[in-house]
Design an enzyme around this catalytic site. Structure first.
Site, PDB file in Angstrom:
ATOM      1  CG  ASP A  80       7.619  17.782  39.686  1.00 35.23           C
ATOM      2  OD1 ASP A  80       8.389  16.655  39.700  1.00 35.23           O
ATOM      3  OD2 ASP A  80       6.329  17.747  40.074  1.00 35.23           O
ATOM      4  CD  GLU A 142       5.072  13.076  42.866  1.00 39.79           C
ATOM      5  OE1 GLU A 142       4.586  12.324  43.586  1.00 39.79           O
ATOM      6  OE2 GLU A 142       5.518  14.254  42.989  1.00 39.79           O
TER       7      GLU A 142
END
EC number: 3.5.1.16
Length: 383
Positions: A80, A142
Site C-alpha cells: 500500500d 501498513e
C-alpha cells in the site's frame, strides 16, 4: 510468460493504485498489486499463498516461497501507499516518470518498488541451488492499521531465520525504532447558555486541566526513561489535534484531544497507556464519567534487534554501513514475532516518503540490486 525487465516491473507497480487510508473514500483494495506479484513470482517458480486480511476493505497478503520448510530468508514489504495531494505533485503519481536521473511516482521508494528489486535479484540467481527457503511477503495496510503484518504474526505459519523489511533506508541497516500510539481523550460536559457559565459543565475547562496533567507526564517520561540510541531518548508525547464546542455563546458540551506517543524498546504501549490514565486519575475522580480515553488505532510497539545478530553483521558487511536507529515506525515488531532476526533495509531515502514527487535515484539501482542478490545468496546458502 517471461518476466518483464526491471523498468517494466517498476512501471506496472506504480501504475496500479493501492492507497491505504482511514478515509473510506480514499481507501482501495491492494488486490491488483497482489495479483501482479503473484504472476511474477509464479513465473520464477515460487509457490504462492494469498490470504485475505480480516476486517479490511478487500485487502490481501501474499507469501511467495521458493524451497521447503522453515529457516532461510524472508524479504518483506507492504503493497500500500499513502494518499497523495494532487495539487502538490508536479508529475502523475501513477506514471513512472524519468527525469534528472530519477524515477518519479507514488510508491517508488515507499515501498512498492522494493518488490521490483527483489524480483530482479531472484531472476539473476539460480534459485535451484538455494538450500534454504526464500520467502517474499507482501502485506496490506501498513500505512494505516498494519493489519496485514498483524495477521501474519498471528498466523505463525512459517519461521524464517532472518527477515529484511525493505523500507527506504538508503540501504543502511536499521536495528531499532520507536513504536507509535495514537490516543484520544474525550471530555463530555454539559452545555448551556453562556450568560451563566456555572449552569453547565464546560468541557474545554476540563480539557485545560487535562493538558496540564499531560505536560507533567511529558516531564515524567523524560526523567524516568532513556534509550541513548535515539536522538530524543525518551518516549515522547505530542499534542496533535484538539476540537471542542460550537459557538462562543454556549457552554462547551464536548471537547476531544488527540495525542501521539512513541514507545521506546523496553517500554510497552500498555505501560505508556497505564501512565496516561494514571496522569488523568485526579480529573476522572473530580469529574466522574466525563473523561474517556481510548486508542485511535491499535498501538505499535517499539522494535530492536540484537546487535550481535549474524544478520546485522552480514548487512553491515554487504553495505559498508553501520546499523542505525530511526524514529519512524515499520512492521518490524510484528515480523519479529515469527521468531526471526529482523532488520529494516531498503532502497530510497525516507526523506522522500509521504512527499509530493516521491522518487528513486537511478544511481542507486545497481548497488542495491547487488546487495539484495548477495543477501539472498549468503542467507540461503547457494551451493
Amino acid at each position: 510468460m517471461q518476466l518483464p525487465k526491471f523498468s517494466e516491473l517498476y512501471k506496472s507497480l506504480i501504475l496500479t493504485p493501492s492507497i491505504s487510508s482511514l478515509d473510506k473514500e480514499l481507501d482501495i483494495s491492494n488486490k491488483p498489486v497482489i495479483e501482479l506479484l503473484s504472476s511474477w513470482f509464479s513465473e520464477l517458480g515460487f509457490s504462492i499463498n494469498i490470504t485475505s486480511v480480516p476486517e479490511t476493505n478487500g485487502k490481501f497478503n501474499l507469501v511467495a516461497t521458493y524451497g521447503q520448510g522453515d529457516g532461510g530468508l524472508l524479504l518483506a514489504g507492504h503493497t500500500d501507499t499513502v494518499p497523495f495531494d494532487d495539487g502538490l505533485w508536479t508529475k502523475d503519481p501513477f506514471k513512472l516518470t524519468e527525469q534528472d536521473d530519477k524515477w518519479y511516482g507514488l510508491g517508488t521508494i515507499d515501498m512498492k518498488g522494493f518488490f521490483a528489486f527483489v524480483l530482479e535479484a531472484c531472476k539473476n540467481i539460480d534459485l535451484t541451488k538455494l538450500d534454504k527457503p526464500l520467502r517474499i511477503l507482501a502485506t496490506a495496510d501498513e500505512e494505516t492499521t498494519m493489519a496485514g503484518a498483524r495477521a501474519i504474526a498471528a498466523a505463525q505459519s512459517f519461521r524464517p531465520d532472518y527477515a529484511v523489511i525493505g523500507e527506504p533506508t538508503g540501504m543502511v541497516p536499521v536495528f531499532m525504532h520507536k513504536g507509535h500510539m495514537s490516543e484520544a481523550i474525550r471530555i463530555t460536559g454539559r452545555s448551556g447558555h453562556s450568560s451563566d457559565p456555572a449552569n453547565g459543565i464546560n468541557a474545554i475547562e476540563i480539557m485545560h486541566q487535562v493538558t496540564g496533567q499531560l505536560l507533567q507526564l511529558q516531564r515524567q517520561l523524560k526523567a524516568q526513561y532513556a534509550c541513548d540510541h535515539f536522538v530524543i531518548p525518551q518516549p515522547t508525547l505530542n499534542f496533535g489535534h484538539v476540537h471542542g464546542g460550537d459557538s462562543p455563546n454556549r457552554i462547551c458540551g464536548s471537547c476531544e484531544l488527540h495525542i501521539d506517543m512513541r514507545p521506546i524498546p523496553g517500554v510497552s504501549p500498555d505501560e505508556l497507556f497505564m501512565l496516561l490514565n494514571q496522569a488523568l486519575l485526579p480529573i476522572t475522580k473530580q469529574w466522574p464519567g466525563a473523561v474517556d480515553v481510548y486508542h485511535l488505532h491499535e498501538p505499535i510497539p517499539a522494535y530492536a534487534c540484537d546487535t550481535d545478530s549474524a544478520l546485522i553483521k552480514l548487512a553491515e558487511k554487504l553495505t559498508g554501513e553501520a546499523v542505525i536507529s530511526v524514529n519512524y515506525c515499520t512492521e518490524a515488531p510484528f515480523i519479529q514475532q515469527l521468531g526471526c532476526d529482523t532488520i529494516v533495509m531498503g532502497p530510497g531515502s525516507i526523506n522522500q516518503a509521504h512527499q509530493p514527487d516521491e522518487y528513486l535515484d537511478l544511481s542507486t539501482i545497481k548497488p542495491t540490486q547487488a546487495i539484495i542478490q548477495k543477501l539472498i545468496e549468503e542467507t540461503c546458502k547457494t551451493n
